[in-house]
Scaffold this motif. Structure first.
Motif, PDB file in Angstrom:
ATOM      1  N   SER A   1       0.824  -1.203   0.000  1.00 20.85           N
ATOM      2  CA  SER A   1       0.000   0.000   0.000  1.00 20.85           C
ATOM      3  C   SER A   1       0.862   1.259   0.000  1.00 20.85           C
ATOM      4  O   SER A   1       1.891   1.323   0.674  1.00 20.85           O
ATOM      5  CB  SER A   1      -0.894  -0.016   1.247  1.00 20.85           C
ATOM      6  OG  SER A   1      -1.451   1.243   1.466  1.00 20.85           O
ATOM      7  N   SER A   2       0.430   2.257  -0.731  1.00 20.48           N
ATOM      8  CA  SER A   2       1.156   3.528  -0.764  1.00 20.48           C
ATOM      9  C   SER A   2       1.054   4.277   0.562  1.00 20.48           C
ATOM     10  O   SER A   2       1.742   5.277   0.756  1.00 20.48           O
ATOM     11  CB  SER A   2       0.652   4.400  -1.911  1.00 20.48           C
ATOM     12  OG  SER A   2      -0.696   4.765  -1.702  1.00 20.48           O
ATOM     13  N   ARG A   3       0.218   3.797   1.486  1.00 21.81           N
ATOM     14  CA  ARG A   3       0.126   4.447   2.806  1.00 21.81           C
ATOM     15  C   ARG A   3       1.496   4.545   3.465  1.00 21.81           C
ATOM     16  O   ARG A   3       1.780   5.511   4.162  1.00 21.81           O
ATOM     17  CB  ARG A   3      -0.834   3.685   3.729  1.00 21.81           C
ATOM     18  CG  ARG A   3      -2.283   3.825   3.390  1.00 21.81           C
ATOM     19  CD  ARG A   3      -3.183   3.266   4.479  1.00 21.81           C
ATOM     20  NE  ARG A   3      -2.809   1.952   4.924  1.00 21.81           N
ATOM     21  CZ  ARG A   3      -3.428   0.826   4.603  1.00 21.81           C
ATOM     22  NH1 ARG A   3      -4.484   0.865   3.798  1.00 21.81           N
ATOM     23  NH2 ARG A   3      -3.021  -0.331   5.069  1.00 21.81           N
ATOM     24  N   PHE A   4       2.335   3.548   3.243  1.00 20.41           N
ATOM     25  CA  PHE A   4       3.671   3.547   3.845  1.00 20.41           C
ATOM     26  C   PHE A   4       4.493   4.732   3.328  1.00 20.41           C
ATOM     27  O   PHE A   4       5.024   5.524   4.100  1.00 20.41           O
ATOM     28  CB  PHE A   4       4.351   2.211   3.559  1.00 20.41           C
ATOM     29  CG  PHE A   4       5.744   2.088   4.091  1.00 20.41           C
ATOM     30  CD1 PHE A   4       6.091   2.526   5.353  1.00 20.41           C
ATOM     31  CD2 PHE A   4       6.727   1.497   3.307  1.00 20.41           C
ATOM     32  CE1 PHE A   4       7.379   2.386   5.833  1.00 20.41           C
ATOM     33  CE2 PHE A   4       8.015   1.343   3.781  1.00 20.41           C
ATOM     34  CZ  PHE A   4       8.349   1.791   5.046  1.00 20.41           C
ATOM     35  N   ALA A   5       4.576   4.872   2.019  1.00 22.03           N
ATOM     36  CA  ALA A   5       5.331   5.973   1.425  1.00 22.03           C
ATOM     37  C   ALA A   5       4.727   7.318   1.809  1.00 22.03           C
ATOM     38  O   ALA A   5       5.447   8.278   2.114  1.00 22.03           O
ATOM     39  CB  ALA A   5       5.385   5.829  -0.093  1.00 22.03           C
ATOM     40  N   VAL A   6       3.406   7.395   1.825  1.00 29.65           N
ATOM     41  CA  VAL A   6       2.744   8.656   2.184  1.00 29.65           C
ATOM     42  C   VAL A   6       2.976   8.972   3.658  1.00 29.65           C
ATOM     43  O   VAL A   6       3.187  10.125   4.022  1.00 29.65           O
ATOM     44  CB  VAL A   6       1.242   8.620   1.829  1.00 29.65           C
ATOM     45  CG1 VAL A   6       0.531   9.863   2.335  1.00 29.65           C
ATOM     46  CG2 VAL A   6       1.062   8.479   0.317  1.00 29.65           C
TER      47      VAL A   6
ATOM     48  N   VAL B   1       1.672  15.795  -1.206  1.00 23.91           N
ATOM     49  CA  VAL B   1       1.470  14.395  -1.584  1.00 23.91           C
ATOM     50  C   VAL B   1       0.686  14.302  -2.892  1.00 23.91           C
ATOM     51  O   VAL B   1       0.759  13.316  -3.603  1.00 23.91           O
ATOM     52  CB  VAL B   1       0.737  13.631  -0.445  1.00 23.91           C
ATOM     53  CG1 VAL B   1       0.415  12.204  -0.850  1.00 23.91           C
ATOM     54  CG2 VAL B   1       1.572  13.637   0.839  1.00 23.91           C
ATOM     55  N   ASN B   2      -0.032  15.365  -3.209  1.00 24.58           N
ATOM     56  CA  ASN B   2      -0.910  15.427  -4.385  1.00 24.58           C
ATOM     57  C   ASN B   2      -2.077  14.453  -4.217  1.00 24.58           C
ATOM     58  O   ASN B   2      -2.338  13.597  -5.073  1.00 24.58           O
ATOM     59  CB  ASN B   2      -0.149  15.165  -5.678  1.00 24.58           C
ATOM     60  CG  ASN B   2      -0.875  15.719  -6.882  1.00 24.58           C
ATOM     61  OD1 ASN B   2      -1.734  16.585  -6.754  1.00 24.58           O
ATOM     62  ND2 ASN B   2      -0.535  15.217  -8.062  1.00 24.58           N
ATOM     63  N   THR B   3      -2.757  14.610  -3.081  1.00 23.60           N
ATOM     64  CA  THR B   3      -3.916  13.775  -2.778  1.00 23.60           C
ATOM     65  C   THR B   3      -4.961  14.614  -2.072  1.00 23.60           C
ATOM     66  O   THR B   3      -4.774  15.815  -1.855  1.00 23.60           O
ATOM     67  CB  THR B   3      -3.511  12.546  -1.930  1.00 23.60           C
ATOM     68  OG1 THR B   3      -4.602  11.636  -1.887  1.00 23.60           O
ATOM     69  CG2 THR B   3      -3.108  12.923  -0.520  1.00 23.60           C
ATOM     70  N   ASN B   4      -6.025  13.992  -1.679  1.00 23.33           N
ATOM     71  CA  ASN B   4      -7.119  14.652  -0.986  1.00 23.33           C
ATOM     72  C   ASN B   4      -6.782  14.818   0.500  1.00 23.33           C
ATOM     73  O   ASN B   4      -6.234  13.900   1.107  1.00 23.33           O
ATOM     74  CB  ASN B   4      -8.374  13.776  -1.156  1.00 23.33           C
ATOM     75  CG  ASN B   4      -9.618  14.437  -0.652  1.00 23.33           C
ATOM     76  OD1 ASN B   4      -9.728  14.759   0.529  1.00 23.33           O
ATOM     77  ND2 ASN B   4     -10.564  14.622  -1.543  1.00 23.33           N
ATOM     78  N   PRO B   5      -7.118  15.959   1.113  1.00 26.80           N
ATOM     79  CA  PRO B   5      -6.855  16.148   2.543  1.00 26.80           C
ATOM     80  C   PRO B   5      -7.497  15.075   3.430  1.00 26.80           C
ATOM     81  O   PRO B   5      -6.972  14.754   4.493  1.00 26.80           O
ATOM     82  CB  PRO B   5      -7.450  17.525   2.842  1.00 26.80           C
ATOM     83  CG  PRO B   5      -7.405  18.247   1.537  1.00 26.80           C
ATOM     84  CD  PRO B   5      -7.639  17.194   0.498  1.00 26.80           C
TER      85      PRO B   5
END
Length: 145
Positions: free
Chosen positions: A4-9, A34-38
Motif C-alpha cells: 500500500s502507498s500508505r507507507f510511502a505517504v 502528496v498530491n492527494t485529498n486532505p
C-alpha cells in the motif's frame, strides 16, 4: 500488486512536517505536497497519532512529530499505517488441491520462505530512521536542518 502507498505517504507526511517546523502543517498543506485529498491525509494522520508519532488536535490546523526523528524508524511508520500484519506480507492461496503433490506441499514449502523475506525487509526498515530520510532530502535540496 505492491505494498500500500500508505507507507510511502506516511514517510512523506512525517518528513514534510519536520522540514516545515516553522510553518503550519495542515492536512491541506500536506495533501498538496502528496498530491492527494486532505481526507486521505487526515486518515493517515489518525493512524500516525494512534502510533504516537504525531500530535494533532481536531479543529486546529497543524501537526507536530512527537519524537526525535532519530527515534522513529521506517519500521515504526510501516507498522503505524497498517501496511500488513505480522507474517502476512505474502499470502498463500487457499485450498490447493490435496490430490496433487504440489498442492499438498506448496504451503508448507513456501510459507517459511515468505516469513523469512518479510523479516529481512522489516530488519532493513528498522535500521533506517526518519532522520536519515529527512537528511537525505535536505542534502538533495540543500536545506539546513
Amino acid at each position: 500488486m505492491s505494498i500500500s502507498s500508505r507507507f510511502a505517504v506516511g514517510i512523506h507526511i512525517l518528513a514534510l512536517i519536520d522540514l516545515n517546523k516553522e510553518g503550519t502543517s495542515s492536512s491541506e498543506f500536506l495533501a498538496s505536497s502528496v498530491n492527494t485529498n486532505p481526507a486521505v491525509i487526515r486518515k493517515l494522520m489518525g493512524m500516525l497519532k494512534k502510533a504516537g508519532l504525531v500530535e494533532v488536535h481536531p479543529g486546529i490546523a497543524g501537526a507536530k512529530v512527537t519524537k526525535q526523528l532519530s527515534e522513529i524508524t521506517l519500521l515504526d511508520v510501516y507498522k503505524a499505517v497498517n501496511v500488513v500484519q505480522d507474517k502476512e506480507l505474502f499470502s498463500v492461496h487457499d485450498n490447493p488441491n490435496p490430490e496433487c503433490p504440489v498442492g499438498r506441499n506448496i504451503q508448507n514449502t513456501i510459507e517459511p520462505l515468505f516469513t523469512a523475506a518479510q523479516l529481512a525487509m522489516e530488519k532493513v526498515l528498522g535500521n533506517v530512521t526518519l532522520e536519515d530520510v529527512v537528511k537525505d532530502i535536505a542534502n538533495k535540496e540543500k536545506i539546513k536542518c
